[in-house]
Design an enzyme around this catalytic site. Sequence first.
Site, PDB file in Angstrom:
ATOM      1  N   ARG A 369       0.848  -1.196   0.000  1.00  0.00           N
ATOM      2  CA  ARG A 369       0.000   0.000   0.000  1.00  0.00           C
ATOM      3  C   ARG A 369       0.878   1.238   0.000  1.00  0.00           C
ATOM      4  NH1 ARG A 369      -2.334   2.123   5.639  1.00  0.00           N
ATOM      5  NH2 ARG A 369      -2.189   3.981   4.330  1.00  0.00           N
ATOM      6  N   CYS A 566       5.460  -0.680  -9.599  1.00  0.00           N
ATOM      7  CA  CYS A 566       4.218  -1.382  -9.257  1.00  0.00           C
ATOM      8  C   CYS A 566       4.558  -2.646  -8.471  1.00  0.00           C
ATOM      9  CB  CYS A 566       3.433  -1.745 -10.511  1.00  0.00           C
ATOM     10  SG  CYS A 566       1.987  -2.771 -10.171  1.00  0.00           S
ATOM     11  N   CYS A 591      -4.055  -5.887  -9.660  1.00  0.00           N
ATOM     12  CA  CYS A 591      -3.930  -4.652  -8.879  1.00  0.00           C
ATOM     13  C   CYS A 591      -4.319  -4.857  -7.418  1.00  0.00           C
ATOM     14  CB  CYS A 591      -4.799  -3.567  -9.503  1.00  0.00           C
ATOM     15  SG  CYS A 591      -4.780  -2.001  -8.614  1.00  0.00           S
ATOM     16  N   CYS A 594      -2.929  -0.146  -4.403  1.00  0.00           N
ATOM     17  CA  CYS A 594      -1.995   0.655  -3.598  1.00  0.00           C
ATOM     18  C   CYS A 594      -1.886   2.093  -4.094  1.00  0.00           C
ATOM     19  CB  CYS A 594      -0.617   0.001  -3.581  1.00  0.00           C
ATOM     20  SG  CYS A 594       0.296   0.120  -5.139  1.00  0.00           S
ATOM     21  N   CYS A 597       1.036   3.677  -8.798  1.00  0.00           N
ATOM     22  CA  CYS A 597       1.166   4.076 -10.207  1.00  0.00           C
ATOM     23  C   CYS A 597       0.629   5.476 -10.424  1.00  0.00           C
ATOM     24  CB  CYS A 597       0.451   3.071 -11.110  1.00  0.00           C
ATOM     25  SG  CYS A 597      -1.297   2.820 -10.708  1.00  0.00           S
TER      26      CYS A 597
END
Length: 622
Positions: A369, A566, A591, A594, A597
């Site tokens: 995160r 990522c 995904c 977090c 990106c």
Amino acid sequence: MFPASRYSCQAHRCARLLQKIKTEHATPQLYTALHRRACSTVSTPRITTHYTIHPRDKDPRWEGVEMERFADEADVVIVGGGPAGLAAAIRLKQLANKHEKELRVCLVEKAPQIGAHTLSGACLEPSALTELIPDWKERGAPLNTPVTEDVFSILTEKYRIPVPILPGLPMQNHGNYIVRMGNLVRWLGEQAEELGVELYPGYAAAEVLFHEDGSVKGIATNDVGIAKDGSPKDIFERGMELHAKVTLFGEGCHGHLAKQLYNKFNLRENCEPQTYAIGLKELWMIDEKKWRPGRVEHSVGWPLDRNTYGGSFLYHLNEGEPLVALGFVVGLDYTNPYLSPFREFQRWKHHPFVAPTLEGGQRIAYGARALNEGGCQSIPKLTFPGGLLIGCSPGFMNVPKIKGTHTAMKSGMLAAEAIFPKLTIEWQVAILKGLHVPEYAENLKNSWVWKELYAVRNIRPSFHNYFGLYGGMIYTGIFYWIFRGKEPWTLKHCGTDANQLKPAKECTPIEYPKPDGKISFDLLSSVALSGTNHEGDQPPHLTLKDDSIPVARNLGIYDGPEQRFCPAGVYEYVPLDTGNGMRLQINAQNCVHCKTCDIKDPSQNINWVVPEGGGGPAYNGM
């Protein structure tokens, strides 16, 4: 810099022009105009199909589709079922019950269950919890591991330099608890439901609604049943609207709706840009002989260089089995596009001081995160007509403590206490427009939250000096430990994290060792442990404002840093089907939400939006 084997001649010319523009410091408007003109003849594969980029009213496939939404009314709507949102909900109902008032409080959470998207270290300071629920021990709150031992280290490649934790330093954890935050959040949800809070997990807040006067009216939840190409499925259903007298936004770090509110109400006009970090975490079952319940270990230094902010944690839990939680945090203001936070984390585990704890153990969970690290100078305006920002959304983390749960919870409680009198006195006005509650910001600045954050405001930005880590530690020792943050100045950050990357040609690639499958692991096997799942046939929620920018600029100038920053393998560059050039592939199903990106993309071309509700990681007590 632009190998012919990777680009067509047209793409090559486009990339050279972009580099020339960058070098000459062209304005963003000029860059965009020239970029589109230069690349107009280059065939760019379509990546983004989301309706926020391609409106439905211009798409013939949506003609005749029923778009009316059902609307419901509440007194307060809370977006986000984390510590801040739940603390606000609990406090509102406590006040309503105390004063014998009817108050409808609705909370929406994008995770399928309360706590399923929650990830934190976590070493909890229980001050806010004790204020909110004084009898939390009797109620069975999952705080099972009081801290018994503090260890702090500076690591070199092969050695450890012990650092004493003196009384009063932020890293001292006496009186704190090692917790699994997802379990605590789940417990808070149970307390909220007992008080009458309406919890709606599995519903992502996708849109902010406004009254005619511009004040916030409430939120709309996400639509479901949209195909990957952006067309409606037979099972398409419109989301619902939740209207409220006041809406609390507690989405967590870099919230999707908060970004819109910053622009709508110009909330960041008088504050520093927010700066962030990415935190990666694993849970391990270790050999019981190496298990020391209550032990807290932190380190800085290797494998990061002195100018890259970051550090590690390793916590020994006491929950009936030999569990440890370990993780690595990297400031997202790093400059080398070749740096991979995930691989730095895997490399750190092989340090001679760390590896012995893990040898013979089994990794059972993984997650990641983003964290707010800007401190009080980066907190935006917190109130606006119809709404408030609470928790990690505006950013109340105490960075040197590596703690934000107690401050997030207190912000939610202060918001509830400021809202409640307005709801009971001004209910007639509230029907016509969203309530403005500036008292919340005033109360927060008069609370221990602001006092605590103000005292440590200079510690994070003090690392921006020639000596980096070591200069920052010296600054902390002098101005925090001795003077308690009372210096008459406030240091600034270096700007947004997205602007800190240097071009790849100015940096040295980092050679990372291959994972051994025992202590260090590859990325995809790690993501599998996060339980992440999204409905495959839906538009990728990692949207691009311009599908041509990733190859032309991110790959051309920065060698595709999204492949490395990522923590879930969402982004990868693959050859075009023609074999002539490259394209960006977005594996949105990986995904973990977090938002890294959206924060670190050097082109600021990625916009994270909510997927269908219920998707994402399934953290089990992370």
